[in-house]
Design a protein around this motif. Structure first.
Motif, mmCIF file in Angstrom:
data_model
loop_
_atom_site.group_PDB
_atom_site.id
_atom_site.type_symbol
_atom_site.label_atom_id
_atom_site.label_comp_id
_atom_site.label_asym_id
_atom_site.label_seq_id
_atom_site.Cartn_x
_atom_site.Cartn_y
_atom_site.Cartn_z
ATOM 1 N N VAL A 2 -124.796 11.998 49.502
ATOM 2 C CA VAL A 2 -124.099 12.215 50.726
ATOM 3 C C VAL A 2 -123.452 13.699 50.701
ATOM 4 N N ALA A 3 -123.762 14.501 51.814
ATOM 5 C CA ALA A 3 -123.269 15.733 52.348
ATOM 6 C C ALA A 3 -122.076 15.634 53.451
ATOM 7 N N LEU A 4 -121.065 16.408 52.992
ATOM 8 C CA LEU A 4 -119.969 16.345 53.849
ATOM 9 C C LEU A 4 -119.530 17.947 54.339
ATOM 10 N N SER A 5 -119.279 18.039 55.698
ATOM 11 C CA SER A 5 -118.791 19.257 56.281
ATOM 12 C C SER A 5 -117.587 19.309 56.454
ATOM 13 N N PHE A 6 -116.861 20.332 56.096
ATOM 14 C CA PHE A 6 -115.547 20.644 56.469
ATOM 15 C C PHE A 6 -115.072 21.890 57.178
ATOM 16 N N LYS A 7 -113.934 21.692 57.977
ATOM 17 C CA LYS A 7 -113.454 22.938 58.756
ATOM 18 C C LYS A 7 -113.130 23.875 57.744
ATOM 19 N N GLY A 8 -113.194 25.116 58.110
ATOM 20 C CA GLY A 8 -112.808 26.397 57.062
ATOM 21 C C GLY A 8 -111.401 26.175 56.526
ATOM 22 N N GLN A 9 -110.556 25.752 57.301
ATOM 23 C CA GLN A 9 -109.145 25.559 56.754
ATOM 24 C C GLN A 9 -109.044 24.758 55.420
ATOM 25 N N PHE A 10 -110.123 23.858 55.153
ATOM 26 C CA PHE A 10 -110.164 23.102 54.084
ATOM 27 C C PHE A 10 -110.719 23.499 52.719
ATOM 28 N N ALA A 11 -111.448 24.635 53.006
ATOM 29 C CA ALA A 11 -112.284 25.012 51.841
ATOM 30 C C ALA A 11 -111.236 25.652 50.543
ATOM 31 N N ALA A 12 -110.131 26.343 50.739
ATOM 32 C CA ALA A 12 -109.299 26.695 49.846
ATOM 33 C C ALA A 12 -108.555 25.617 48.998
ATOM 34 N N GLU A 35 -121.372 8.475 42.283
ATOM 35 C CA GLU A 35 -122.437 9.591 42.653
ATOM 36 C C GLU A 35 -121.948 10.875 43.134
ATOM 37 N N PRO A 36 -122.721 11.789 42.867
ATOM 38 C CA PRO A 36 -122.123 13.158 43.376
ATOM 39 C C PRO A 36 -122.132 13.162 44.921
ATOM 40 N N ILE A 37 -121.576 14.046 45.362
ATOM 41 C CA ILE A 37 -121.355 14.353 46.918
ATOM 42 C C ILE A 37 -121.498 15.873 47.077
ATOM 43 N N GLN A 38 -121.896 16.332 48.193
ATOM 44 C CA GLN A 38 -121.863 17.674 48.396
ATOM 45 C C GLN A 38 -120.754 18.100 49.535
ATOM 46 N N LEU A 39 -120.227 19.122 49.299
ATOM 47 C CA LEU A 39 -119.028 19.467 50.142
ATOM 48 C C LEU A 39 -119.352 20.790 50.880
ATOM 49 N N TYR A 40 -119.378 20.844 52.057
ATOM 50 C CA TYR A 40 -119.926 22.380 52.859
ATOM 51 C C TYR A 40 -118.968 22.672 53.936
ATOM 52 N N VAL A 41 -118.831 23.817 54.086
ATOM 53 C CA VAL A 41 -118.374 24.508 55.487
ATOM 54 C C VAL A 41 -119.326 25.061 56.402
ATOM 55 N N GLY A 42 -119.211 24.517 57.369
ATOM 56 C CA GLY A 42 -120.301 25.097 58.673
ATOM 57 C C GLY A 42 -121.617 24.731 58.552
ATOM 58 N N MET A 43 -121.521 23.329 58.080
ATOM 59 C CA MET A 43 -122.977 22.715 57.983
ATOM 60 C C MET A 43 -123.747 22.753 59.423
ATOM 61 N N ARG A 44 -125.092 22.801 59.276
ATOM 62 C CA ARG A 44 -125.838 23.079 60.525
ATOM 63 C C ARG A 44 -125.570 24.344 61.391
ATOM 64 N N THR A 45 -125.137 25.320 60.744
ATOM 65 C CA THR A 45 -124.885 26.769 61.345
ATOM 66 C C THR A 45 -125.502 27.709 60.323
ATOM 67 N N LYS A 46 -125.684 28.762 60.931
ATOM 68 C CA LYS A 46 -126.122 29.932 59.989
ATOM 69 C C LYS A 46 -125.081 30.495 58.948
ATOM 70 N N HIS A 47 -124.021 30.032 59.073
ATOM 71 C CA HIS A 47 -122.871 30.230 58.219
ATOM 72 C C HIS A 47 -122.378 29.434 57.272
ATOM 73 N N CYS A 48 -123.340 28.311 57.028
ATOM 74 C CA CYS A 48 -123.383 27.158 55.925
ATOM 75 C C CYS A 48 -123.098 27.729 54.551
ATOM 76 N N ARG A 49 -122.070 27.031 53.973
ATOM 77 C CA ARG A 49 -122.004 27.507 52.559
ATOM 78 C C ARG A 49 -121.509 26.482 51.829
ATOM 79 N N LYS A 50 -121.860 25.974 50.505
ATOM 80 C CA LYS A 50 -121.289 25.228 49.682
ATOM 81 C C LYS A 50 -120.162 25.498 49.136
ATOM 82 N N ILE A 51 -119.114 24.632 49.006
ATOM 83 C CA ILE A 51 -117.732 24.898 48.926
ATOM 84 C C ILE A 51 -117.651 25.072 47.265
#
Length: 135
Positions: A2-12, A35-51
């Motif tokens: 499962v992949a989860l997307s977060f708002k930028g304020q939660f990355a730090a 199981e492992p999970i994937q944590l991202y900021v900005g999923m479905r955008t060109k600025h997507c990055r894995k946290i």
């Protein structure tokens, strides 16, 4: 996985290890403990990055969050698995664990309530709290 997307304020807070949980709407297939999970900021955008490297899901449980329309700045109640009701101190701790910080004159609970009103509105929210540990 499962992949989860977060708002930028939660990355730090996620990187610092102070945020190891998230609240999500119920989905067809939530992650499973172990199981492992994937944590991202900005999923479905060109600025997507894995946290961070994929952490391991440790727990998924049903959660109900109530925001009172008369006091929308506060989380009025949190219940787990339809039986465990959090008191005021525990709601504050939950808000901190969910990545909200107390600031001058504002509690973490109030910061979470303001965020919740902007994104979900008043009333009851039923979903899952997903917890993890770094891999």
């Amino acid at each position: 996985m499962v992949a989860l997307s977060f708002k930028g304020q939660f990355a730090a807070p996620i990187l610092a290890g102070t945020k190891r949980q998230t609240v999500r709407v119920q989905r067809k297939r939530p992650p499973r403990a172990g199981e492992p999970i994937q944590l991202y900021v900005g999923m479905r955008t060109k600025h997507c990055r894995k946290i961070m490297p994929d952490p391991i899901c440790t727990e998924v449980c049903l959660i109900m969050i109530t925001v009172d329309a008369d006091h929308p700045e506060l989380i009025a109640g949190i219940t787990f698995d339809n039986r465990t009701h959090l008191g005021n101190v525990a709601i504050e701790r939950f808000a901190v664990a969910d990545g909200f910080a107390a600031s001058e004159g504002t509690s973490a609970r109030r910061a979470m309530g303001n965020f919740w009103m902007r994104h979900h509105g008043a009333g009851q929210f039923i979903g899952h709290v997903i917890r993890w540990e770094p891999n």
